[in-house]
Design an enzyme around this catalytic site. Structure first.
Site, mmCIF file in Angstrom:
data_model
loop_
_atom_site.group_PDB
_atom_site.id
_atom_site.type_symbol
_atom_site.label_atom_id
_atom_site.label_comp_id
_atom_site.label_asym_id
_atom_site.label_seq_id
_atom_site.Cartn_x
_atom_site.Cartn_y
_atom_site.Cartn_z
ATOM 1 N N ASP A 151 0.808 -1.177 -0.003
ATOM 2 C CA ASP A 151 0.087 -0.024 0.080
ATOM 3 C C ASP A 151 1.069 1.416 0.073
ATOM 4 O O ASP A 151 0.391 2.316 -0.044
ATOM 5 C CB ASP A 151 -0.811 0.073 1.082
ATOM 6 C CG ASP A 151 -0.443 -0.139 2.465
ATOM 7 O OD1 ASP A 151 0.791 -0.088 2.564
ATOM 8 O OD2 ASP A 151 -1.181 0.039 3.511
ATOM 9 N N SER A 152 2.250 1.022 -0.142
ATOM 10 C CA SER A 152 3.134 2.129 -0.230
ATOM 11 C C SER A 152 2.889 2.766 -1.772
ATOM 12 O O SER A 152 3.456 3.825 -1.990
ATOM 13 C CB SER A 152 4.602 1.828 -0.105
ATOM 14 O OG SER A 152 4.926 0.627 -0.777
ATOM 15 N N ASP A 173 -1.255 -6.313 -0.260
ATOM 16 C CA ASP A 173 -1.290 -5.475 0.821
ATOM 17 C C ASP A 173 -2.836 -5.236 0.968
ATOM 18 O O ASP A 173 -3.754 -4.778 -0.026
ATOM 19 C CB ASP A 173 -0.736 -4.042 1.101
ATOM 20 C CG ASP A 173 0.520 -4.200 1.994
ATOM 21 O OD1 ASP A 173 0.572 -5.098 2.732
ATOM 22 O OD2 ASP A 173 1.192 -3.120 1.869
ATOM 23 N N LYS A 225 -1.661 -9.423 2.674
ATOM 24 C CA LYS A 225 -0.679 -9.046 4.005
ATOM 25 C C LYS A 225 -1.503 -7.890 4.738
ATOM 26 O O LYS A 225 -2.355 -6.927 4.310
ATOM 27 C CB LYS A 225 0.650 -8.388 3.720
ATOM 28 C CG LYS A 225 1.444 -7.627 4.956
ATOM 29 C CD LYS A 225 2.737 -7.459 4.654
ATOM 30 C CE LYS A 225 3.189 -6.033 3.915
ATOM 31 N NZ LYS A 225 2.798 -4.893 4.406
ATOM 32 N N GLU A 263 -1.816 -5.439 8.504
ATOM 33 C CA GLU A 263 -0.842 -4.682 9.585
ATOM 34 C C GLU A 263 -1.606 -4.986 10.952
ATOM 35 O O GLU A 263 -2.733 -4.561 11.116
ATOM 36 C CB GLU A 263 -0.489 -3.389 9.450
ATOM 37 C CG GLU A 263 -0.019 -3.026 8.027
ATOM 38 C CD GLU A 263 0.409 -1.262 7.819
ATOM 39 O OE1 GLU A 263 -0.104 -0.598 8.645
ATOM 40 O OE2 GLU A 263 0.802 -1.043 7.071
ATOM 41 N N GLU A 265 9.000 -4.424 10.559
ATOM 42 C CA GLU A 265 9.308 -2.796 10.130
ATOM 43 C C GLU A 265 9.976 -2.213 11.113
ATOM 44 O O GLU A 265 9.397 -1.843 12.144
ATOM 45 C CB GLU A 265 8.175 -2.241 9.476
ATOM 46 C CG GLU A 265 8.505 -1.101 8.793
ATOM 47 C CD GLU A 265 7.608 -0.319 7.820
ATOM 48 O OE1 GLU A 265 6.736 -1.119 7.421
ATOM 49 O OE2 GLU A 265 7.933 0.561 7.313
#
Ligand code: KIV
Length: 272
Positions: free
Chosen positions: A52-53, A91, A121, A123, A190
């Site tokens: 999602d970057s 993501d 993925k 978070e 991270e």
């Protein structure tokens, strides 16, 4: 023993576990489009993360929060069309899985059906464990992500190193165990202290992939545009730039402008 990763025709979640057990480090990079995904897949990368970057790198947003599920699906399906070998991880964007496991499952199913990606993925740890379990119950593999979780930037307040204090470090270890017990096949850590990352990689049986988490984990991930040197602004200590594409591209474009202005381009051989 180190395996020759060319033996793997297609990387699966099982291959990653074999890598960990054989002591072979896992390589992972982001990609958001067909052309770059094709290059890094042909180069032999093990995992491609449609991160999602993309919200920052592709769309120019300040954070990862604005990117939508439809936008992630667009990026992921472009990447999947390019890839023959790598495992493609997608993501789940902010707002598609937190606090509602039914919505999480629906979002994950859309990603799998509409992109052809191989895993998702998410978070977070205990806060999102119901969503993780529900997605896993549908047979969708889940990669976890702990430490600095950019979707929570407004809770953290800064992008600084996480889990330096004992309390946060202990919670991270508990969350990592929880994700493994739930059935996640790997975890990204991270921007946390190397010592803590090493400890987590030793405790867990599943692969732990680091970004700013030191060398003693099972693999490394970077944002492709950062490691290719496509920007000058982002300079965290953990980033190694392998190329300086910002300057290379600028040079090429300036030469093109000059050639067009001088009518040097196109020449005799470059016309019909
Ligand atoms: O979105 C992303 O690029 C990521 C990596 C930094 C791990 O989640």
């Amino acid at each position: 023993m180190v395996t020759n990763n060319k033996n793997y025709k297609r990387i699966t979640t099982n291959s990653l576990l074999e890598f960990k057990n054989n002591g072979e480090k896992i390589s992972m990079l982001t990609a958001y489009d067909y052309t770059l995904a094709k290059i890094i897949d042909n180069a032999g990368i093990d995992i491609i993360l449609v991160g999602d970057s993309a919200s920052n790198v592709m769309a120019g947003h300040e954070t990862t929060l604005p990117i939508t599920l439809d936008e992630m699906i667009y990026h992921a399906s472009s990447v999947v069309r390019a890839v023959d070998r790598a495992l493609v991880v997608v993501d789940m964007p902010f707002g598609t899985y937190q606090g509602n496991s039914k919505k999480a499952l629906d979002s994950a199913i859309r990603i799998m059906k509409e992109t052809g990606g191989h895993t998702v993925k998410l978070e977070g740890g205990s806060e999102i464990i119901d969503s993780v379990k529900r997605i896993l119950s549908a047979g969708i593999p889940v990669m976890g992500h702990l430490g600095l979780t950019p979707q929570s930037i407004y809770k953290f307040g800064t992008y600084t190193v996480r889990a330096k204090e004992e309390e946060e470090a202990n919670k991270l270890i508990e969350d990592a165990k929880l994700l493994e017990e739930a059935g996640c096949y790997a975890i990204v850590l991270e921007k946390i202290p190397s010592k803590l990352a090493k400890k987590v990689a030793e405790i867990l049986n599943i692969p732990v992939i680091g970004i700013g988490a030191g060398p003693d984990v099972d693999g490394q991930v970077l944002v492709l545009h950062d490691m290719l040197g496509m920007n000058h602004e982002f300079n965290p200590r953990f980033l190694r730039r392998y190329l300086n594409l910002y300057d290379e591209i600028t040079k090429g474009v300036k030469q093109y402008i000059s050639d067009v202005k001088k009518v040097d381009f196109p020449n005799q051989d470059e016309q019909y």
